[in-house]
Design a protein around this motif. Structure first.
Motif, PDB file in Angstrom:
ATOM      1  N   MET A  17      62.859 114.674 -18.190  1.00  0.00           N
ATOM      2  CA  MET A  17      63.519 114.455 -19.454  1.00  0.00           C
ATOM      3  C   MET A  17      62.943 113.177 -20.067  1.00  0.00           C
ATOM      4  O   MET A  17      62.790 112.170 -19.395  1.00  0.00           O
ATOM      5  N   LYS A  18      62.644 113.235 -21.357  1.00  0.00           N
ATOM      6  CA  LYS A  18      62.114 112.061 -22.042  1.00  0.00           C
ATOM      7  C   LYS A  18      63.281 111.211 -22.527  1.00  0.00           C
ATOM      8  O   LYS A  18      64.188 111.706 -23.185  1.00  0.00           O
ATOM      9  N   LEU A  19      63.240 109.920 -22.195  1.00  0.00           N
ATOM     10  CA  LEU A  19      64.269 108.961 -22.580  1.00  0.00           C
ATOM     11  C   LEU A  19      63.638 107.867 -23.434  1.00  0.00           C
ATOM     12  O   LEU A  19      62.465 107.537 -23.274  1.00  0.00           O
ATOM     13  N   TYR A  20      64.462 107.284 -24.314  1.00  0.00           N
ATOM     14  CA  TYR A  20      63.969 106.293 -25.269  1.00  0.00           C
ATOM     15  C   TYR A  20      64.741 104.988 -25.149  1.00  0.00           C
ATOM     16  O   TYR A  20      65.957 104.980 -24.952  1.00  0.00           O
ATOM     17  N   HIS A  21      64.006 103.887 -25.294  1.00  0.00           N
ATOM     18  CA  HIS A  21      64.583 102.543 -25.198  1.00  0.00           C
ATOM     19  C   HIS A  21      63.988 101.699 -26.321  1.00  0.00           C
ATOM     20  O   HIS A  21      62.770 101.492 -26.373  1.00  0.00           O
ATOM     21  N   ARG A  22      64.813 101.212 -27.247  1.00  0.00           N
ATOM     22  CA  ARG A  22      64.361 100.330 -28.324  1.00  0.00           C
ATOM     23  C   ARG A  22      64.451  98.898 -27.831  1.00  0.00           C
ATOM     24  O   ARG A  22      65.427  98.504 -27.197  1.00  0.00           O
ATOM     25  N   THR A  23      63.425  98.110 -28.139  1.00  0.00           N
ATOM     26  CA  THR A  23      63.376  96.752 -27.623  1.00  0.00           C
ATOM     27  C   THR A  23      62.674  95.791 -28.580  1.00  0.00           C
ATOM     28  O   THR A  23      61.746  96.193 -29.285  1.00  0.00           O
ATOM     29  N   PRO A  24      63.096  94.521 -28.584  1.00  0.00           N
ATOM     30  CA  PRO A  24      62.349  93.502 -29.312  1.00  0.00           C
ATOM     31  C   PRO A  24      61.223  92.903 -28.453  1.00  0.00           C
ATOM     32  O   PRO A  24      60.445  92.090 -28.931  1.00  0.00           O
ATOM     33  N   HIS A  25      61.139  93.318 -27.178  1.00  0.00           N
ATOM     34  CA  HIS A  25      60.163  92.727 -26.246  1.00  0.00           C
ATOM     35  C   HIS A  25      59.319  93.787 -25.541  1.00  0.00           C
ATOM     36  O   HIS A  25      59.277  93.832 -24.304  1.00  0.00           O
ATOM     37  N   PRO A  26      58.599  94.619 -26.291  1.00  0.00           N
ATOM     38  CA  PRO A  26      57.839  95.682 -25.630  1.00  0.00           C
ATOM     39  C   PRO A  26      56.695  95.162 -24.766  1.00  0.00           C
ATOM     40  O   PRO A  26      56.389  95.749 -23.726  1.00  0.00           O
ATOM     41  N   GLU A  27      56.078  94.066 -25.192  1.00  0.00           N
ATOM     42  CA  GLU A  27      54.940  93.536 -24.445  1.00  0.00           C
ATOM     43  C   GLU A  27      55.338  93.195 -23.011  1.00  0.00           C
ATOM     44  O   GLU A  27      54.629  93.531 -22.061  1.00  0.00           O
ATOM     45  N   ALA A  28      56.471  92.522 -22.843  1.00  0.00           N
ATOM     46  CA  ALA A  28      56.930  92.130 -21.506  1.00  0.00           C
ATOM     47  C   ALA A  28      57.251  93.350 -20.654  1.00  0.00           C
ATOM     48  O   ALA A  28      56.926  93.389 -19.458  1.00  0.00           O
ATOM     49  N   ILE A  29      57.882  94.357 -21.243  1.00  0.00           N
ATOM     50  CA  ILE A  29      58.224  95.560 -20.485  1.00  0.00           C
ATOM     51  C   ILE A  29      56.963  96.308 -20.083  1.00  0.00           C
ATOM     52  O   ILE A  29      56.835  96.756 -18.934  1.00  0.00           O
ATOM     53  N   LEU A  30      56.009  96.435 -20.998  1.00  0.00           N
ATOM     54  CA  LEU A  30      54.766  97.124 -20.675  1.00  0.00           C
ATOM     55  C   LEU A  30      53.976  96.372 -19.605  1.00  0.00           C
ATOM     56  O   LEU A  30      53.316  96.984 -18.771  1.00  0.00           O
ATOM     57  N   ARG A  31      54.065  95.063 -19.613  1.00  0.00           N
ATOM     58  CA  ARG A  31      53.338  94.234 -18.649  1.00  0.00           C
ATOM     59  C   ARG A  31      54.043  94.170 -17.295  1.00  0.00           C
ATOM     60  O   ARG A  31      53.421  94.332 -16.251  1.00  0.00           O
ATOM     61  N   ASP A  32      55.381  93.948 -17.315  1.00  0.00           N
ATOM     62  CA  ASP A  32      56.119  93.649 -16.087  1.00  0.00           C
ATOM     63  C   ASP A  32      57.087  94.736 -15.643  1.00  0.00           C
ATOM     64  O   ASP A  32      57.702  94.608 -14.589  1.00  0.00           O
ATOM     65  N   GLY A  33      57.285  95.752 -16.466  1.00  0.00           N
ATOM     66  CA  GLY A  33      58.283  96.775 -16.161  1.00  0.00           C
ATOM     67  C   GLY A  33      59.647  96.362 -16.687  1.00  0.00           C
ATOM     68  O   GLY A  33      59.837  95.265 -17.214  1.00  0.00           O
ATOM     69  N   PHE A  34      60.599  97.277 -16.570  1.00  0.00           N
ATOM     70  CA  PHE A  34      61.963  97.000 -17.022  1.00  0.00           C
ATOM     71  C   PHE A  34      62.637  96.064 -16.037  1.00  0.00           C
ATOM     72  O   PHE A  34      62.370  96.101 -14.832  1.00  0.00           O
TER      73      PHE A  34
END
Length: 144
Positions: A1-18
């Protein structure tokens, strides 16, 4: 299932994970908020970028929140989500904007003396490398 998360900090999540946020660690809810569809400011969600991740529905069933919305949502522990990452960039509020249009907006915001406008200009200017790196900018006039 595809889930969505809106964030002001995408760079950190893409780099370090949630990461679970300390203020979200209550007895009732612990983890990262996701919805079955991209949410926006009208849904009281902050951030300009929507990330998505594919997780089997059976894996997240116990984390679903019942809030009476017309969409489903979950609060999933970061360690569970990160097993299925990294997320991908689904959308961004500035996707499709040209770099020229963003630079013009930044200069107009900087012309203001209001702190909020200057802060918005700083944040938007800082987003340009992210938008470039993920191919989210639209073509300039004359490009295809």
């Amino acid at each position: 299932m595809k889930l969505y998360h809106r964030t002001p900090h995408p760079e950190a999540i893409l780099r370090d994970g949630f990461r679970g946020r300390p203020e979200m660690k209550t007895k009732l809810f612990r983890g990262v908020w996701f919805a079955e569809c991209p949410l926006d400011a009208q849904d009281s969600i902050k951030g300009t970028t929507v990330l998505s991740v594919e997780i089997p529905e059976a894996e997240i069933a116990s984390f679903e929140i019942e809030k009476g919305h017309d969409y489903r949502e979950w609060c999933i522990p970061a360690e569970v989500v990160n097993r299925y990452g990294p997320p991908t960039v689904h959308d961004d509020d500035f996707a499709g904007s040209t770099e020229e249009a963003i630079v013009l907006r930044v200069s107009r915001l900087r012309a203001s003396t209001a702190r909020q406008a200057i802060a918005e200009a700083d944040a938007l200017e800082a987003r340009l490398p992210f938008l470039r790196a993920h191919g989210l900018l639209g073509p300039e006039d004359g490009e295809e």
